[in-house]
Scaffold this active site. Sequence first.
Site, PDB file in Angstrom:
ATOM      1  N   GLU A 235      75.675 -41.903 -11.382  1.00  0.00           N
ATOM      2  CA  GLU A 235      75.277 -40.680 -10.673  1.00  0.00           C
ATOM      3  C   GLU A 235      75.429 -40.849  -9.157  1.00  0.00           C
ATOM      4  O   GLU A 235      75.793 -39.896  -8.455  1.00  0.00           O
ATOM      5  CB  GLU A 235      73.821 -40.318 -11.019  1.00  0.00           C
ATOM      6  CG  GLU A 235      73.573 -40.037 -12.498  1.00  0.00           C
ATOM      7  CD  GLU A 235      74.452 -38.934 -13.041  1.00  0.00           C
ATOM      8  OE1 GLU A 235      74.869 -38.043 -12.273  1.00  0.00           O
ATOM      9  OE2 GLU A 235      74.751 -38.965 -14.251  1.00  0.00           O
TER      10      GLU A 235
ATOM     11  N   LYS B  78      75.201  -4.974 -20.072  1.00  0.00           N
ATOM     12  CA  LYS B  78      75.930  -3.844 -20.669  1.00  0.00           C
ATOM     13  C   LYS B  78      74.987  -2.950 -21.467  1.00  0.00           C
ATOM     14  O   LYS B  78      74.984  -1.728 -21.299  1.00  0.00           O
ATOM     15  CB  LYS B  78      77.054  -4.382 -21.563  1.00  0.00           C
ATOM     16  CG  LYS B  78      78.077  -5.232 -20.821  1.00  0.00           C
ATOM     17  CD  LYS B  78      79.198  -5.693 -21.718  1.00  0.00           C
ATOM     18  CE  LYS B  78      78.740  -6.681 -22.758  1.00  0.00           C
ATOM     19  NZ  LYS B  78      78.267  -7.954 -22.174  1.00  0.00           N
TER      20      LYS B  78
ATOM     21  N   HIS C 204      79.019 -40.101  -8.281  1.00  0.00           N
ATOM     22  CA  HIS C 204      79.266 -38.653  -8.150  1.00  0.00           C
ATOM     23  C   HIS C 204      78.824 -38.161  -6.775  1.00  0.00           C
ATOM     24  O   HIS C 204      79.564 -37.436  -6.087  1.00  0.00           O
ATOM     25  CB  HIS C 204      78.489 -37.880  -9.228  1.00  0.00           C
ATOM     26  CG  HIS C 204      79.095 -37.947 -10.592  1.00  0.00           C
ATOM     27  ND1 HIS C 204      80.399 -37.602 -10.851  1.00  0.00           N
ATOM     28  CD2 HIS C 204      78.562 -38.304 -11.777  1.00  0.00           C
ATOM     29  CE1 HIS C 204      80.644 -37.758 -12.135  1.00  0.00           C
ATOM     30  NE2 HIS C 204      79.541 -38.184 -12.725  1.00  0.00           N
TER      31      HIS C 204
END
Length: 660
Positions: A460, A242, A463
Amino acid sequence: MAKDNNTKPNKPKFNSWWIYGILVALIIGFQFLSSDGLSSTRKKTTSDLLEYIKNGDVKKVMIISNAGYAKVYLTEEALEKDSHKPVSKPSFSLNPTESPSYVVNYASLEIFEKEIKDAKALNNVDTIIDSEKESNTFENLLFTLLPFVLIIGIWIFMMRRMSGGSGGGAGGQIFNIGKSKAKLFDEKTDTRTSFKDVAGLEGAKEEVEEIVEFLKNPEKYTSLGGKIPKGALLVGPPGTGKTLLAKAVAGEAKVPFFSLSGSDFVEMFVGVGASRVRDLFKQAKDKSPAIIFIDEIDAIGRARGKNNVTGSNDERENTLNQLLTEMDGFGTNTNVIVLAATNRADVLDKALMRAGRFDRQIYVDLPDIRERKEIFEVHVKPIKTAETLDLDFLAKQTPGFSGADIANVCNEAALIAARKEKKAVNKQDFLDAVDRIVGGLEKKNKIITPGEKKTIAYHEAGHATVSWMLEHAAPLVKVTIVPRGQSLGAAWYLPEERLIVRSEQMLDEMCATLGGRAAEKVIFNKISTGALSDLEKVTKQARGMVTVYGLNDKIGNLTYYDSSGQDSYGFSKPYSEETARIIDEEISKLIEEQYLRAIDLLDKNKDKLTELAERLLEKEVIFKDDLEKIFGKRPFAKDVKENAEEEAKKDATTNSSEEE
């Protein structure tokens, strides 16, 4: 050689500090000249004085009762003696009175007088003993006036600093604090940013380019009866560009550009904010056509009357009222356009957002994959790379990154390469930089017990296994059990960029997120605290499905989300206690269903889960290729298509190399 008659000697400029210097010199000189020569005399003790009295050398002893010392005057015969020759010569003094030969300090006046009188009587001498009080008119006057002089001097100094050395303006010569702090952009001296330096943001660039065109060629639009917009509000998440867009407007526009922050209006003095707003628009009107840019406008533009219990925000509201009046009041500002930026548009006052003030609201969103590639092209230019980087690949590896994040990735990649003593930055450095920003710094020296490491590896691997088995779960990139940041292990995914999300997609993602805890349950029949972030994520997703997106059958097509933010200060829930109980039950039901689903998937693939965890314990970091060796290719249509494209690229590369 003829002398130039027009040449004038350089006269020294008058400085007010000269007066202070002269006054100090006069004070010191007057004090020195008015002294009676005591500084040149020798100080003696009381015993020395009693000895001089015994020898008959003392003519007079003048006791200064209010100063704690006595002046000793010797006889003319005593001054001729060798022992008193150092004080026989008179000291320099403008005081007409006779200077004493010695000075004797005493502690107690009564004891001192008694000792002198006893010595005089015992030795039968005619020494004169007298006393007086010493007064210094100059010192008394100085100490009386000094506090007033200091106060007046400090007051003058503060007023000169506040006035800034200029006359007029808001608040006049003394209270010039009400003057605007806006910086006027000078295209000749300031760093120039153009629209070419702004990658992506095509829609936003088109809007702001038109604003510049309004000011450059207003007749093109006003000839048809149209009016030039008063303002444009740039809204979007942090780091999306912006402020950079505003800098580009400043660089492209051939008109005065005033830049300041919303906090520049805030001051401890009452009325200063409104005064600075008036002065800012006065300067802009004097230089019109002009552009005013207010960064972080939510500092002064918050909705009025919200939570105003103590009245502490009256000054901010006065500043906002003045801004509203200047933007669209009785006194119209011809050819003055206001640009503003904020990432908190929901808290802005409605009067500020209406048409006629900020006519345009330009949403600057996070860049998509094509825009991220363009942003990489801009930030990679100054970096010395070892090879031709595949920017499409880097753009795919950074989903959800803002422009500022991508700039940080490029900078971090250069720092990582320099840390490794490399001469250039390569692809792996960029991947390491992405990991560094997403997960944090690697902590290879963190002490982890073998049991904890095994638990982390299976967590892990859980997952990775569940996400590989589910169609709508994000495809895996790599898994690591090396501690990074606050996490003990991590799995990197490449989420699909979707504009809308369906129920089955959210459920698959929740199931994959719970795969870590489910793996601990399947392998060890125990669970640990390591799934905290996973539980937090799935709870938010489930709550969103039930209360925000209307994706729950029991609650129905209802949402309790308020996009305007107007209900953020409410003290009551927008639903009954019975509905709250149903919401809690449905959220818990969703999560437990996906947890049991993950356990079922891992039970069926327990051997592959164990093999993956063992490989993870061995290598510490595994990639997508390792999962393909264990599980095979993902059978889903999209993955099959991507794999076919990769094979085609490899074949094309092989054929081209063979032709060469």
